[in-house]
Design a protein around this motif. Structure first.
Motif, PDB file in Angstrom:
ATOM      1  N   ARG A  75       0.819  -1.209   0.000  1.00 16.66           N
ATOM      2  CA  ARG A  75       0.000   0.000   0.000  1.00 16.66           C
ATOM      3  C   ARG A  75       0.856   1.264   0.000  1.00 16.66           C
ATOM      4  N   ASP A  76       1.929   1.254   0.800  1.00 13.45           N
ATOM      5  CA  ASP A  76       2.742   2.446   0.977  1.00 13.45           C
ATOM      6  C   ASP A  76       3.897   2.556  -0.004  1.00 13.45           C
ATOM      7  N   ALA A  77       4.016   1.607  -0.911  1.00 10.61           N
ATOM      8  CA  ALA A  77       5.126   1.650  -1.866  1.00 10.61           C
ATOM      9  C   ALA A  77       4.941   2.804  -2.844  1.00 10.61           C
ATOM     10  N   ALA A  78       6.048   3.309  -3.319  1.00 15.02           N
ATOM     11  CA  ALA A  78       5.996   4.402  -4.304  1.00 15.02           C
ATOM     12  C   ALA A  78       5.448   3.867  -5.622  1.00 15.02           C
ATOM     13  N   ALA A  79       4.797   4.740  -6.340  1.00 11.22           N
ATOM     14  CA  ALA A  79       4.233   4.347  -7.629  1.00 11.22           C
ATOM     15  C   ALA A  79       5.348   4.027  -8.616  1.00 11.22           C
ATOM     16  N   MET A  80       5.171   2.946  -9.350  1.00 11.67           N
ATOM     17  CA  MET A  80       6.162   2.531 -10.343  1.00 11.67           C
ATOM     18  C   MET A  80       5.456   2.385 -11.684  1.00 11.67           C
ATOM     19  N   PRO A  81       6.096   2.825 -12.753  1.00  7.46           N
ATOM     20  CA  PRO A  81       5.471   2.661 -14.067  1.00  7.46           C
ATOM     21  C   PRO A  81       5.501   1.183 -14.489  1.00  7.46           C
ATOM     22  N   ILE A  82       4.504   0.808 -15.266  1.00  5.40           N
ATOM     23  CA  ILE A  82       4.426  -0.555 -15.772  1.00  5.40           C
ATOM     24  C   ILE A  82       4.864  -0.538 -17.228  1.00  5.40           C
ATOM     25  N   LYS A  83       5.831  -1.359 -17.585  1.00  7.54           N
ATOM     26  CA  LYS A  83       6.319  -1.532 -18.958  1.00  7.54           C
ATOM     27  C   LYS A  83       6.586  -0.201 -19.645  1.00  7.54           C
ATOM     28  N   SER A  84       7.397   0.561 -19.080  1.00  4.63           N
ATOM     29  CA  SER A  84       7.844   1.837 -19.638  1.00  4.63           C
ATOM     30  C   SER A  84       6.711   2.821 -19.920  1.00  4.63           C
ATOM     31  N   GLU A  85       5.592   2.649 -19.247  1.00  8.15           N
ATOM     32  CA  GLU A  85       4.508   3.614 -19.370  1.00  8.15           C
ATOM     33  C   GLU A  85       4.822   4.786 -18.444  1.00  8.15           C
ATOM     34  N   LEU A  87       4.295   7.643 -15.636  1.00  6.99           N
ATOM     35  CA  LEU A  87       3.489   7.721 -14.419  1.00  6.99           C
ATOM     36  C   LEU A  87       2.348   8.697 -14.635  1.00  6.99           C
ATOM     37  N   ALA A  88       1.246   8.422 -14.008  1.00  6.06           N
ATOM     38  CA  ALA A  88       0.102   9.319 -14.119  1.00  6.06           C
ATOM     39  C   ALA A  88       0.459  10.651 -13.463  1.00  6.06           C
ATOM     40  N   ALA A  89       0.148  11.722 -14.145  1.00 11.28           N
ATOM     41  CA  ALA A  89       0.494  13.049 -13.645  1.00 11.28           C
ATOM     42  C   ALA A  89      -0.377  13.456 -12.471  1.00 11.28           C
ATOM     43  N   ALA A  90      -1.511  12.796 -12.332  1.00  8.08           N
ATOM     44  CA  ALA A  90      -2.463  13.221 -11.308  1.00  8.08           C
ATOM     45  C   ALA A  90      -2.298  12.443 -10.004  1.00  8.08           C
ATOM     46  N   LEU A  91      -1.111  11.916  -9.745  1.00 12.32           N
ATOM     47  CA  LEU A  91      -0.902  11.208  -8.480  1.00 12.32           C
ATOM     48  C   LEU A  91      -1.030  12.183  -7.328  1.00 12.32           C
ATOM     49  N   VAL A  92      -1.766  11.788  -6.319  1.00 13.57           N
ATOM     50  CA  VAL A  92      -1.990  12.637  -5.161  1.00 13.57           C
ATOM     51  C   VAL A  92      -0.839  12.397  -4.177  1.00 13.57           C
ATOM     52  N   PRO A  93      -0.132  13.462  -3.804  1.00 10.17           N
ATOM     53  CA  PRO A  93       0.958  13.260  -2.836  1.00 10.17           C
ATOM     54  C   PRO A  93       0.385  12.966  -1.450  1.00 10.17           C
ATOM     55  N   ALA A  94       1.130  12.235  -0.664  1.00  8.15           N
ATOM     56  CA  ALA A  94       0.690  11.869   0.682  1.00  8.15           C
ATOM     57  C   ALA A  94       0.585  13.106   1.554  1.00  8.15           C
ATOM     58  N   ALA A  95      -0.407  13.138   2.434  1.00  7.18           N
ATOM     59  CA  ALA A  95      -0.608  14.276   3.322  1.00  7.18           C
ATOM     60  C   ALA A  95       0.521  14.357   4.346  1.00  7.18           C
ATOM     61  N   GLU A  96       0.984  13.207   4.811  1.00  8.68           N
ATOM     62  CA  GLU A  96       2.075  13.164   5.767  1.00  8.68           C
ATOM     63  C   GLU A  96       3.267  12.481   5.120  1.00  8.68           C
ATOM     64  N   ALA A  97       4.409  12.855   5.572  1.00 12.74           N
ATOM     65  CA  ALA A  97       5.600  12.171   5.086  1.00 12.74           C
ATOM     66  C   ALA A  97       5.620  10.765   5.683  1.00 12.74           C
ATOM     67  N   TYR A  98       5.929   9.798   4.864  1.00  9.09           N
ATOM     68  CA  TYR A  98       5.941   8.408   5.293  1.00  9.09           C
ATOM     69  C   TYR A  98       7.230   8.136   6.061  1.00  9.09           C
ATOM     70  N   ASN A  99       7.106   7.678   7.291  1.00 13.20           N
ATOM     71  CA  ASN A  99       8.246   7.376   8.146  1.00 13.20           C
ATOM     72  C   ASN A  99       8.630   5.910   7.922  1.00 13.20           C
ATOM     73  N   GLU A 100       9.461   5.682   6.933  1.00 11.14           N
ATOM     74  CA  GLU A 100       9.813   4.320   6.544  1.00 11.14           C
ATOM     75  C   GLU A 100      10.594   3.598   7.633  1.00 11.14           C
ATOM     76  N   SER A 101      11.564   4.252   8.235  1.00  7.51           N
ATOM     77  CA  SER A 101      12.380   3.586   9.248  1.00  7.51           C
ATOM     78  C   SER A 101      11.550   3.251  10.491  1.00  7.51           C
ATOM     79  N   GLY A 102      10.653   4.130  10.880  1.00 12.77           N
ATOM     80  CA  GLY A 102       9.780   3.854  12.019  1.00 12.77           C
ATOM     81  C   GLY A 102       8.840   2.695  11.733  1.00 12.77           C
TER      82      GLY A 102
END
Length: 181
Positions: A75-85, A87-102
């Motif tokens: 769920r929290d993984a960054a968006a990745m393009p599929i087969k050199s497509e 990325l959608a320009a309309a990706l909504v940025p996360a409201a909070e910064a994701y604390n990966e180490s925590g």
């Protein structure tokens, strides 16, 4: 204190050895007094059932945690393009910064804690007797053969009892006929 308990254990072992020499104690008593561990039968009853239930619960908890961690990572993984497509320009940025180490620390702590509890429960399980699995299988086969023999004996006893009951009913019927006349 430790010296007193060691002395009492040595005295008990000596007394058991003397009793065995006199023929007053059996080998199990001598082994138990000397501190030798005789093979114990597998535990049964509520405590053993409770241990199995705890193991099942901890396995369930560990599998739930593993699936939850994988789901959160997906769920929290960054968006990745599929087969050199692109990325959608309309990706909504996360409201909070994701604390990966925590997140990683929390998830790994939960998983390792559950794994540790599972290992502790597994350590409480009784070990196989000295003969190992082959001895257990032989014992199971012997118990199954004994069960089959006892079942056959029960069927024979039931047939005999039914014959006796039929004879008793016939006798009662004869007595009832002669009593009426």
């Amino acid at each position: 204190m430790a010296e007193a308990s060691a002395a009492s254990a040595a005295a008990a072992a000596a007394a058991a050895a003397a009793a065995a020499a006199d023929g007053m104690a059996d080998a199990a008593t001598v082994d138990a007094a000397a501190g030798a561990s005789a093979p114990q039968p597998p535990p049964t009853g509520p405590a053993y059932v409770d241990l199995v239930s705890q193991l099942q619960g901890e396995f369930h908890r560990l599998s739930e945690l593993a699936l939850a961690v994988m789901s959160e990572l997906q769920r929290d993984a960054a968006a990745m393009p599929i087969k050199s497509e692109p990325l959608a320009a309309a990706l909504v940025p996360a409201a909070e910064a994701y604390n990966e180490s925590g997140h990683i620390a929390r998830c790994s702590g939960e998983l390792m804690g559950s794994y540790g509890r599972l290992q502790a429960l597994i350590a409480k399980l009784p070990s196989l007797p000295p003969g190992g699995a082959s001895e257990q299988l032989d014992r199971i086969r012997a118990l199954k053969a004994e069960d089959a023999a006892l079942r056959l004996e029960l069927v024979q006893v039931q047939a005999s009892a039914q014959q006796w009951l039929a004879h008793a009913q016939d006798t009662y019927e004869l007595l009832a006929q002669h009593e009426v006349a």
